[in-house]
Design an enzyme around this catalytic site. Structure first.
Site, PDB file in Angstrom:
ATOM      1  N   TYR A   1     -14.551  10.219  14.953  1.00 35.52           N
ATOM      2  CA  TYR A   1     -13.842  10.533  13.713  1.00 35.52           C
ATOM      3  C   TYR A   1     -12.332  10.425  13.902  1.00 35.52           C
ATOM      4  O   TYR A   1     -11.635   9.738  13.143  1.00 35.52           O
ATOM      5  CB  TYR A   1     -14.226  11.939  13.247  1.00 35.52           C
ATOM      6  CG  TYR A   1     -13.271  12.521  12.242  1.00 35.52           C
ATOM      7  CD1 TYR A   1     -13.214  12.038  10.935  1.00 35.52           C
ATOM      8  CD2 TYR A   1     -12.417  13.564  12.595  1.00 35.52           C
ATOM      9  CE1 TYR A   1     -12.331  12.569  10.013  1.00 35.52           C
ATOM     10  CE2 TYR A   1     -11.534  14.108  11.679  1.00 35.52           C
ATOM     11  CZ  TYR A   1     -11.488  13.610  10.388  1.00 35.52           C
ATOM     12  OH  TYR A   1     -10.611  14.138   9.471  1.00 35.52           O
TER      13      TYR A   1
ATOM     14  N   LYS B   1     -20.382  21.403   3.394  1.00 33.51           N
ATOM     15  CA  LYS B   1     -19.943  20.682   4.581  1.00 33.51           C
ATOM     16  C   LYS B   1     -20.802  20.914   5.828  1.00 33.51           C
ATOM     17  O   LYS B   1     -20.554  20.299   6.864  1.00 33.51           O
ATOM     18  CB  LYS B   1     -18.485  21.026   4.887  1.00 33.51           C
ATOM     19  CG  LYS B   1     -17.520  20.440   3.862  1.00 33.51           C
ATOM     20  CD  LYS B   1     -16.084  20.863   4.133  1.00 33.51           C
ATOM     21  CE  LYS B   1     -15.526  20.302   5.419  1.00 33.51           C
ATOM     22  NZ  LYS B   1     -15.360  18.839   5.398  1.00 33.51           N
TER      23      LYS B   1
ATOM     24  N   SER C   1      -5.611  12.927   9.959  1.00 35.80           N
ATOM     25  CA  SER C   1      -6.190  14.138  10.536  1.00 35.80           C
ATOM     26  C   SER C   1      -5.467  14.538  11.817  1.00 35.80           C
ATOM     27  O   SER C   1      -4.983  13.672  12.569  1.00 35.80           O
ATOM     28  CB  SER C   1      -7.675  13.907  10.859  1.00 35.80           C
ATOM     29  OG  SER C   1      -8.217  14.995  11.581  1.00 35.80           O
TER      30      SER C   1
END
Length: 326
Positions: free
Chosen positions: A141, A182, A112
């Site tokens: 995250y 989401k 990411s």
């Protein structure tokens, strides 16, 4: 047989559609739940859906898998459960890496752009341990995604056993169909479309950076179809391994995005600026842009969809169309 973890999710289901359309046998590891997530797979069901809790048992049966696309993760940038996020984003990834290494199975996994933190160290996808150790992710995250990138880099130093092909993809801001489950992590394109379609101005956060005008925060927004094309190219190019950025290579402002959404929806351009929520303060990336030199040097020649074209396709073919699903 191809395994897609997170295959009922946003990027995973778009990849599943492409693979099914090419006649590949696929197994999706994911939860379908009770909120209609199955619709992401409705047009292109896999051969099997394996619940994540049963994945280890499934793999112990030695299925004839030739490639793993590991896209399943805790992907909320606001996640706070450290144990669960580590177990999912690092330990599960480690087990899949070891399984692929033991059996000679190729593996592509999702990293990411959140690993870059505030961007102070730049966005160079240098996969060396020294370069990775300089990065400072802003949230749990991003840190767990970064931790697995580091684990891979350290594994490669002593030439330990590894998958015959491996690639980590640092996804930037992906948008497109099948993201509707989401919640708060849905793309800005979808959020702005809903505001504009309801007759409201597009609401954008005021800048919290000195010298940066409101609406001029910029991200590298990439159409999900371009992401799938890169993964298919990796599948067709087993000689390529490495850690790669995956964006367009060009940052665009939130004002650009809001205007593109308004234009695609046939609405007047109108923007309202609002204060940034306290929960995002200090964790917000005001600029991201993916240098794409390494992927290009590896041989990828595909073109990336301009923001206006991708937003137009998403809005007109899906969000305003008779069927929102790819």
């Amino acid at each position: 047989m191809i395994l897609i973890t997170g295959g009922a999710g946003f990027i995973g289901s778009n990849l599943q559609a492409a693979l099914a359309g090419r006649g590949h046998e696929t197994v999706v590891a994911d939860t379908l739940g009770s909120d209609g997530k199955w619709r992401n797979l409705a047009r292109h069901p896999p051969a099997r859906v394996v619940h994540p809790a049963e994945l280890d048992r499934f793999l112990d049966q030695h299925p004839p898998i030739e490639m793993v696309f590991h896209l399943g993760a805790v992907s909320e940038t606001t996640a706070v459960d450290g144990d669960h996020t580590w177990a999912t984003n690092v330990e599960l990834s480690r087990r899949l890496w070891d399984w692929c290494a033991d059996r000679g199975v190729r593996m592509v996994y999702a990293s990411s752009a959140a690993t870059y933190g505030d961007g102070a160290q730049g966005f160079d996808d240098d996969g060396s341990v020294a370069a990775l150790e300089r990065l400072r992710p802003l949230n749990l995250y991003g840190w767990t995604k970064h931790a697995f990138d580091l684990l891979v880099a350290r594994t490669l130093i002593p030439r330990r056993e590894h998958p015959p092909q491996w690639a980590g993809l640092k996804f930037f801001n992906v948008y497109g169909p099948n993201e509707y489950h989401k919640g708060r992590m849905i793309s800005v394109v979808k959020v702005k479309h809903d505001e504009v379609a309801a007759g409201h101005p597009a609401r954008l956060f005021r800048s919290d950076q000195a010298g940066l005008a409101d609406g001029h925060q910029a991200r590298d927004f990439i159409w999900v179809g371009d992401v799938v094309d890169v993964m298919l190219w990796l599948m067709a190019t087993p000689s390529v391994s490495g850690l790669f950025n995956l964006g367009t290579g060009r940052a665009r402002t939130y004002l650009d995005l809001a205007h593109a959404v308004s234009d695609a929806a046939g609405r007047p351009r109108a923007v309202e600026f609002i204060d940034m929520p306290a929960g995002l303060a200090g964790q917000y990336q005001s600029f991201t842009e993916a240098p794409m030199d390494r992927l290009r040097a590896a041989g990828y020649g595909g073109q990336f969809t301009p923001l206006e074209e991708g937003v137009g396709r998403y809005v007109q073919d899906y969000l305003a169309g008779p069927d929102r699903f790819a």
